[in-house]
Design a protein around this motif. Structure first.
Motif, PDB file in Angstrom:
ATOM      1  N   UNK A 189      11.552  11.605   8.829  1.00  0.00           N
ATOM      2  CA  UNK A 189      12.958  11.666   8.431  1.00  0.00           C
ATOM      3  C   UNK A 189      13.147  10.915   7.113  1.00  0.00           C
ATOM      4  N   UNK A 190      13.278  11.666   6.020  1.00  0.00           N
ATOM      5  CA  UNK A 190      13.363  11.051   4.695  1.00  0.00           C
ATOM      6  C   UNK A 190      14.548  10.099   4.579  1.00  0.00           C
ATOM      7  N   UNK A 233       8.276  -9.337   6.387  1.00  0.00           N
ATOM      8  CA  UNK A 233       9.054  -8.279   5.734  1.00  0.00           C
ATOM      9  C   UNK A 233       8.261  -7.613   4.616  1.00  0.00           C
ATOM     10  N   UNK A 234       7.357  -8.364   3.990  1.00  0.00           N
ATOM     11  CA  UNK A 234       6.498  -7.760   2.974  1.00  0.00           C
ATOM     12  C   UNK A 234       5.531  -6.769   3.619  1.00  0.00           C
ATOM     13  N   UNK A 235       5.067  -7.068   4.827  1.00  0.00           N
ATOM     14  CA  UNK A 235       4.198  -6.143   5.563  1.00  0.00           C
ATOM     15  C   UNK A 235       4.950  -4.864   5.905  1.00  0.00           C
ATOM     16  N   UNK A 236       6.220  -5.016   6.282  1.00  0.00           N
ATOM     17  CA  UNK A 236       7.054  -3.845   6.568  1.00  0.00           C
ATOM     18  C   UNK A 236       7.221  -3.006   5.300  1.00  0.00           C
ATOM     19  N   UNK A 237       7.435  -3.681   4.181  1.00  0.00           N
ATOM     20  CA  UNK A 237       7.585  -2.986   2.900  1.00  0.00           C
ATOM     21  C   UNK A 237       6.330  -2.167   2.590  1.00  0.00           C
ATOM     22  N   UNK A 238       5.158  -2.777   2.807  1.00  0.00           N
ATOM     23  CA  UNK A 238       3.890  -2.085   2.547  1.00  0.00           C
ATOM     24  C   UNK A 238       3.742  -0.874   3.457  1.00  0.00           C
ATOM     25  N   UNK A 239       4.152  -1.027   4.711  1.00  0.00           N
ATOM     26  CA  UNK A 239       4.026   0.078   5.662  1.00  0.00           C
ATOM     27  C   UNK A 239       4.933   1.246   5.281  1.00  0.00           C
ATOM     28  N   UNK A 245       4.314   7.525   0.664  1.00  0.00           N
ATOM     29  CA  UNK A 245       3.210   8.126  -0.096  1.00  0.00           C
ATOM     30  C   UNK A 245       2.546   9.232   0.699  1.00  0.00           C
ATOM     31  N   UNK A 246       2.292   8.972   1.982  1.00  0.00           N
ATOM     32  CA  UNK A 246       1.626   9.969   2.835  1.00  0.00           C
ATOM     33  C   UNK A 246       2.470  11.235   3.003  1.00  0.00           C
ATOM     34  N   UNK A 247       3.792  11.048   2.987  1.00  0.00           N
ATOM     35  CA  UNK A 247       4.702  12.183   3.155  1.00  0.00           C
ATOM     36  C   UNK A 247       5.014  12.865   1.820  1.00  0.00           C
TER      37      UNK A 247
END
Length: 251
Positions: A189-190, A233-239, A245-247
């Motif tokens: 969901x974009x 929160x930085x880990x969430x940002x990376x995820x 990117x994958x989408x």
């Protein structure tokens, strides 16, 4: 009179002699080699962190005071061990940095220190250019990233953050878990993904301002606690960034 007073204040602040400061200033005009010169942002900052013992150039044995170039033969030197990333880039040691300023000075440094400029030099000179270029890259990567910059400043204050989370607030950990579950539910969901990214970036910005206040107050414990939260929160940002990117989502 005004210039002399400024020089006196500088010598008091950085614990160097007036004569040494004058000599360093004169050296700025003698460090040109072929088509380029080393900017004053390197020379003035590195000189402050040299040891009291005179250092000698590895190439010509000339005594110098820890500039990145020998003032006699203009050959690259090893960076002082206690130089900081802030000194390398040439900005004050503060959490509040100007990213554009860091980018500008980084480009200036890499133009001078890039290994390509030393392709026809000796192996020793090539190795030095590679080492210094790598150091500049690390300094740029660290100082331009809010979390890495904060962690580095903690390290400069002899503090590190443990990887253990046993002492983390249970309510906070639950909040992070819920955020990750929201990401799981928004995989295709974009709109949801964009919303989550915007919310997370807003949180990171708020934490960055809190960290800035903590360092300004010299409250290392407070800075450490906020940086721990920022890591999550930085880990969430990376995820989320990887998910976009994958989408194939491009903005």
């Amino acid at each position: 009179m005004f210039i002399r007073r400024m020089l006196f204040n500088l010598t008091t602040k950085y614990n160097v002699s007036y004569l040494n400061l004058i000599n360093q200033q004169r050296n700025l005009y003698s460090l040109c080699e072929e088509k380029y010169c080393l900017p004053s942002l390197i020379l003035t900052n590195v000189s402050q962190y040299s040891s009291d013992s005179p250092l000698k150039c590895w190439n010509c044995n000339f005594t110098y005071k820890s500039d990145l170039f020998c003032s006699k033969c203009k050959v690259l030197q090893e960076a002082p061990e206690n130089i900081t990333y802030f000194d390398i880039i040439g900005i004050p040691q503060s959490y509040d940095v100007q990213i554009k300023e860091i980018q500008k000075k980084y480009k200036e440094l890499q133009k001078l220190l890039h290994p390509d400029k030393f392709s026809n030099k000796s192996e020793a000179k090539k190795q030095l250019s590679e080492n210094l270029s790598s150091l500049v890259n690390k300094a740029y990567s660290t100082l331009s990233h809010p979390l890495k910059r904060g962690l580095y400043m903690l390290k400069l204050n002899n503090r590190t953050i443990s990887e253990e989370t046993d002492n983390m607030n249970a309510e906070f950990l639950m909040e992070i878990m819920e955020k990750n579950e929201e990401i799981d539910d928004a995989l295709n969901d974009y709109k949801k993904i964009k919303k989550l990214m915007d919310e997370n970036e807003a949180m990171l910005n708020n934490l960055s301002m809190e960290i800035s206040d903590a360092f300004r107050e010299k409250n290392m414990e407070k800075a450490e606690n906020i940086l721990i939260r920022m890591k999550y929160y930085d880990s969430i940002h990376t995820r989320i960034k990887k998910l976009k990117h994958d989408l194939g989502i491009v903005e």
